[in-house]
Scaffold this active site. Structure first.
Site, mmCIF file in Angstrom:
data_model
loop_
_atom_site.group_PDB
_atom_site.id
_atom_site.type_symbol
_atom_site.label_atom_id
_atom_site.label_comp_id
_atom_site.label_asym_id
_atom_site.label_seq_id
_atom_site.Cartn_x
_atom_site.Cartn_y
_atom_site.Cartn_z
ATOM 1 N N GLY A 10 0.958 -11.956 -18.288
ATOM 2 C CA GLY A 10 2.239 -11.594 -17.675
ATOM 3 C C GLY A 10 2.455 -10.102 -17.532
ATOM 4 O O GLY A 10 1.520 -9.309 -17.526
ATOM 5 N N VAL A 67 1.791 -15.397 -11.492
ATOM 6 C CA VAL A 67 0.535 -14.802 -11.970
ATOM 7 C C VAL A 67 0.409 -15.063 -13.473
ATOM 8 O O VAL A 67 -0.644 -15.471 -13.962
ATOM 9 C CB VAL A 67 0.508 -13.278 -11.659
ATOM 10 C CG1 VAL A 67 -0.636 -12.590 -12.379
ATOM 11 C CG2 VAL A 67 0.422 -13.040 -10.164
ATOM 12 N N ALA A 68 1.523 -14.852 -14.179
ATOM 13 C CA ALA A 68 1.519 -15.073 -15.634
ATOM 14 C C ALA A 68 1.229 -16.541 -15.957
ATOM 15 O O ALA A 68 0.440 -16.849 -16.854
ATOM 16 C CB ALA A 68 2.870 -14.665 -16.212
ATOM 17 N N GLY A 114 9.181 -11.186 -33.347
ATOM 18 C CA GLY A 114 7.903 -11.228 -34.056
ATOM 19 C C GLY A 114 7.239 -9.863 -34.164
ATOM 20 O O GLY A 114 7.206 -9.108 -33.189
ATOM 21 N N GLY A 172 15.827 -12.523 -13.463
ATOM 22 C CA GLY A 172 14.846 -12.065 -12.473
ATOM 23 C C GLY A 172 14.866 -12.909 -11.224
ATOM 24 O O GLY A 172 15.909 -13.093 -10.581
ATOM 25 N N CYS A 173 13.693 -13.465 -10.909
ATOM 26 C CA CYS A 173 13.485 -14.175 -9.637
ATOM 27 C C CYS A 173 14.584 -15.189 -9.316
ATOM 28 O O CYS A 173 15.091 -15.214 -8.189
ATOM 29 C CB CYS A 173 12.166 -14.945 -9.657
ATOM 30 S SG CYS A 173 10.839 -14.121 -10.507
ATOM 31 N N HIS A 220 5.468 -24.967 17.352
ATOM 32 C CA HIS A 220 6.435 -24.291 18.195
ATOM 33 C C HIS A 220 7.793 -24.947 18.125
ATOM 34 O O HIS A 220 7.867 -26.179 18.087
ATOM 35 C CB HIS A 220 5.924 -24.328 19.645
ATOM 36 C CG HIS A 220 6.707 -23.443 20.558
ATOM 37 N ND1 HIS A 220 6.719 -22.072 20.434
ATOM 38 C CD2 HIS A 220 7.512 -23.753 21.611
ATOM 39 C CE1 HIS A 220 7.496 -21.568 21.373
ATOM 40 N NE2 HIS A 220 7.989 -22.550 22.097
ATOM 41 N N ARG A 265 13.836 8.324 -5.386
ATOM 42 C CA ARG A 265 13.200 9.524 -5.933
ATOM 43 C C ARG A 265 12.116 10.057 -5.008
ATOM 44 O O ARG A 265 12.057 11.233 -4.718
ATOM 45 C CB ARG A 265 12.612 9.216 -7.309
ATOM 46 C CG ARG A 265 11.924 10.403 -7.943
ATOM 47 C CD ARG A 265 11.610 10.170 -9.385
ATOM 48 N NE ARG A 265 10.522 9.210 -9.571
ATOM 49 C CZ ARG A 265 9.979 8.943 -10.750
ATOM 50 N NH1 ARG A 265 10.429 9.555 -11.839
ATOM 51 N NH2 ARG A 265 9.001 8.059 -10.860
HETATM 52 P P1 NA7 Z 1 9.189 -0.244 -9.724
HETATM 53 O O1 NA7 Z 1 8.597 -1.101 -8.693
HETATM 54 O O2 NA7 Z 1 8.312 0.481 -10.692
HETATM 55 O O3 NA7 Z 1 10.160 0.810 -9.001
HETATM 56 C C1 NA7 Z 1 10.864 1.776 -9.746
HETATM 57 C C2 NA7 Z 1 11.669 2.643 -8.785
HETATM 58 O O4 NA7 Z 1 12.454 3.561 -9.547
HETATM 59 C C3 NA7 Z 1 10.782 3.478 -7.885
HETATM 60 O O5 NA7 Z 1 11.464 3.640 -6.660
HETATM 61 C C4 NA7 Z 1 10.706 4.801 -8.660
HETATM 62 O O6 NA7 Z 1 10.485 5.916 -7.835
HETATM 63 C C5 NA7 Z 1 12.089 4.890 -9.233
HETATM 64 N N1 NA7 Z 1 12.155 5.685 -10.450
HETATM 65 C C6 NA7 Z 1 11.355 5.603 -11.538
HETATM 66 N N2 NA7 Z 1 11.781 6.458 -12.486
HETATM 67 C C7 NA7 Z 1 12.853 7.104 -11.968
HETATM 68 C C8 NA7 Z 1 13.715 8.093 -12.455
HETATM 69 N N3 NA7 Z 1 13.574 8.614 -13.677
HETATM 70 N N4 NA7 Z 1 14.709 8.523 -11.654
HETATM 71 C C9 NA7 Z 1 14.863 8.018 -10.425
HETATM 72 N N5 NA7 Z 1 14.094 7.063 -9.897
HETATM 73 C C10 NA7 Z 1 13.090 6.605 -10.667
HETATM 74 O O7 NA7 Z 1 10.193 -1.049 -10.644
HETATM 75 P P2 NA7 Z 1 11.164 -2.265 -10.335
HETATM 76 O O8 NA7 Z 1 12.084 -2.333 -11.496
HETATM 77 O O9 NA7 Z 1 11.754 -2.187 -8.981
HETATM 78 O O10 NA7 Z 1 10.206 -3.506 -10.344
HETATM 79 C C11 NA7 Z 1 9.371 -3.725 -11.468
HETATM 80 C C12 NA7 Z 1 8.670 -5.009 -11.305
HETATM 81 O O11 NA7 Z 1 9.610 -6.036 -11.594
HETATM 82 C C13 NA7 Z 1 8.130 -5.212 -9.934
HETATM 83 O O12 NA7 Z 1 6.753 -5.024 -9.884
HETATM 84 C C14 NA7 Z 1 8.527 -6.647 -9.659
HETATM 85 O O13 NA7 Z 1 7.434 -7.491 -9.866
HETATM 86 C C15 NA7 Z 1 9.575 -7.017 -10.623
HETATM 87 P P3 NA7 Z 1 8.985 6.457 -7.543
HETATM 88 O O14 NA7 Z 1 8.449 5.606 -6.449
HETATM 89 O O15 NA7 Z 1 8.233 6.309 -8.856
HETATM 90 O O16 NA7 Z 1 9.192 7.871 -7.176
#
Ligand code: NA7
Length: 463
Positions: free
Chosen positions: A297, A309-310, A101, A30-31, A439, A190
């Site tokens: 978390g 946050v976690a 677990g 991740g990060c 500045h 999407r």
């Molecule tokens: P997010 O922030 O939930 O974003 C998921 C993205 O994937 C979002 O653009 C969704 O589009 C898209 N999405 C979800 N399902 C689909 C399907 N089935 N097909 C196409 N696109 C889809 O998840 P992330 O993984 O980026 O981040 C999760 C957390 O991890 C985030 O809060 C960070 O803290 C780290 P949508 O906008 O729903 O139309």
């Protein structure tokens, strides 16, 4: 705090077989690896700009990047943190059990260890901090041929031409570093980019990525992946009208959100309730419906999926359970948590997005101050500044309380951390304007912003 503690940790390998050690998502997939990839990208830009400052370097076409050197360096760094974590647990006399677990009863956990052995543990309190794992779409070929952020940072060979499905912040950050390292990158969106974030800022990030060469396919969902005899992946996607497009890629990376592994944990044996919507724990002040079982978390319903946050929630919970009397009322404040998106155009924010502020308070009750600024860092290499933008959202009352701050530009996250502390102290627009800037810095732009959107005046500086 004197408690006898055991930590149970197990990483189920990804469909590609990737696994890792102690420390959770942030450290391993991740990060940390993301920030290191981001740094590699920024370094590439810096190398190109260095010539303008007088550095003599080989011609750009001779400056190349080696993916394997980078991933090896990242993996070595991660392994050293895994090791340090293990040593710290040992020094703190925390038992570490490498196994999965599952609840046997409200106070008992049965752990299936790596070597197949099963051990049963019982505890007065149980904390669930299992995070989440990337989701895969239900389309042909996804599990067989797709990868996720769990795999990308240890990919043995360069990813090549990549399709990223999902435009949340994992998707965009991956797009930023893959493109920055020289790979042909497309993002399948999407609905909108960075849903939930300020959409004006999201559009600026999108256009900055597009200017760098990232391609976006809007309003599409994935359809299938078919592996070709030459190992290329034929990826198809479609829109609402069932119009189908397809192209060949070397890598298809899914970044469509994350899911906690709670279903596998037999929570029902303890009576712990989860959300029907996304399997996350329903909690109040980190306490589940079973009073001695807690969660912190990414596994929590409707809470920011952010490591600090976690950590903060976990520390406060430990204080409440085992600390002094005066610590019993220390609760986690999930509001006004600053965050960042590490794309090449760095974005950081805290508080309300403009659309949330409008919806919550109404347009008559908020003021939006903004500025397109020109960082000194951009002068000599003559970098375009149209993507450098800040926005301060305040209430439109006598106090002019700051309720949202946003910045896209160099050092965005480093800058926002300090302003997050200021917001905790009740920052107002008058205090911000009365603060003397340092500045020339990007941070000082926040002390100078004075054009409101309502005024209609240009927020682009004349020089
Ligand atoms: P997010 O922030 O939930 O974003 C998921 C993205 O994937 C979002 O653009 C969704 O589009 C898209 N999405 C979800 N399902 C689909 C399907 N089935 N097909 C196409 N696109 C889809 O998840 P992330 O993984 O980026 O981040 C999760 C957390 O991890 C985030 O809060 C960070 O803290 C780290 P949508 O906008 O729903 O139309």
């Amino acid at each position: 705090m004197g408690a006898k503690v055991a930590v149970i940790n197990y990483v189920t390998p990804t469909p590609k077989g990737t696994k890792w050690g102690l420390g959770g998502t942030c450290v391993n997939v991740g990060c940390i690896p993301n920030k290191l990839m981001h740094e590699a990208t920024i370094m590439g830009d810096t190398l190109n700009e260095a010539k303008c400052y007088g550095w003599k370097l080989p011609a750009s076409e001779h400056i190349t990047h080696n993916w394997c050197v980078l991933t090896e360096a990242i993996q070595n760094q991660i392994k050293s943190v895994n090791w340090t974590t293990r040593v710290e647990l040992k020094e703190s006399k925390v038992d570490y059990i490498n196994g999965f677990g599952r609840f046997k009863s409200p106070h008992e956990i049965s752990v299936k260890k790596n070597d197949g052995e099963t051990v049963d543990l019982s505890a007065e309190y149980i904390l669930i901090a299992v995070g989440g794992r990337p989701r895969y779409p239900n389309i042909p070929g996804a599990l067989d041929f797709g990868i996720t952020s769990d795999d990308i940072f240890s990919l043995k060979k360069p990813p090549g031409k990549t399709m990223i499905v999902g435009a949340g912040y994992v998707g965009l950050e991956c797009a930023g570093f893959l493109n920055g390292l020289g790979y042909d990158t497309t993002v399948l969106v999407r609905s909108v980019v960075l849903r939930g974030f300020d959409q004006q800022m999201a559009q600026i990030i999108t256009s900055a990525l597009q200017d760098k060469g990232v391609k976006f396919e809007f309003k599409f969902t994935p359809k299938s992946i078919i592996k070709q005899p030459n190992n290329k992946l034929l990826f198809s996607w479609q829109n609402k009208n069932n119009q189908i497009s397809s192209d060949y890629f070397d890598t298809v990376l899914f970044a469509i959100g994350r899911q906690p592994p709670t279903r596998d944990m037999l929570l029902e044996n303890a009576g712990v309730k989860i959300s029907e919507e996304n399997d996350k724990l329903l909690t109040e002040n980190e306490q589940t419906n079973v009073p001695h079982i807690f969660g912190v978390g990414d596994v929590l319903f409707n809470k920011p999926e952010l490591t600090p946050v976690a950590i903060q929630a976990g520390q406060l919970l430990a204080k409440r359970l085992f600390g002094k009397e005066e610590d019993k009322k220390c609760f986690m404040d999930y509001n006004n948590v600053a965050t960042t998106v590490f794309t090449p155009a760095k974005y950081a924010c805290i508080g309300y997005s403009e659309e949330n502020a409008l919806q919550t308070f109404g347009s008559e009750n908020i003021e939006v101050y903004h500025s397109n600024f020109k960082p000194t860092e951009y002068f000599i290499p003559k970098k375009p500044t149209q993507h450098c933008y800040i926005k301060v959202i305040t209430k439109r009352n006598e106090r002019k309380e700051v309720i949202g701050m946003h910045i896209i530009g160099p050092h965005a996250a480093e800058i926002m951390q300090g302003f997050a502390a200021a917001m905790k102290c009740g920052l107002t627009m008058d205090i911000l304007s009365d603060t003397v800037g340092i500045h020339p810095t990007v941070a000082e732009e926040f002390t100078r912003v004075n054009i409101t959107k309502r005024s209609g005046f240009s927020c682009v500086p004349s020089s």
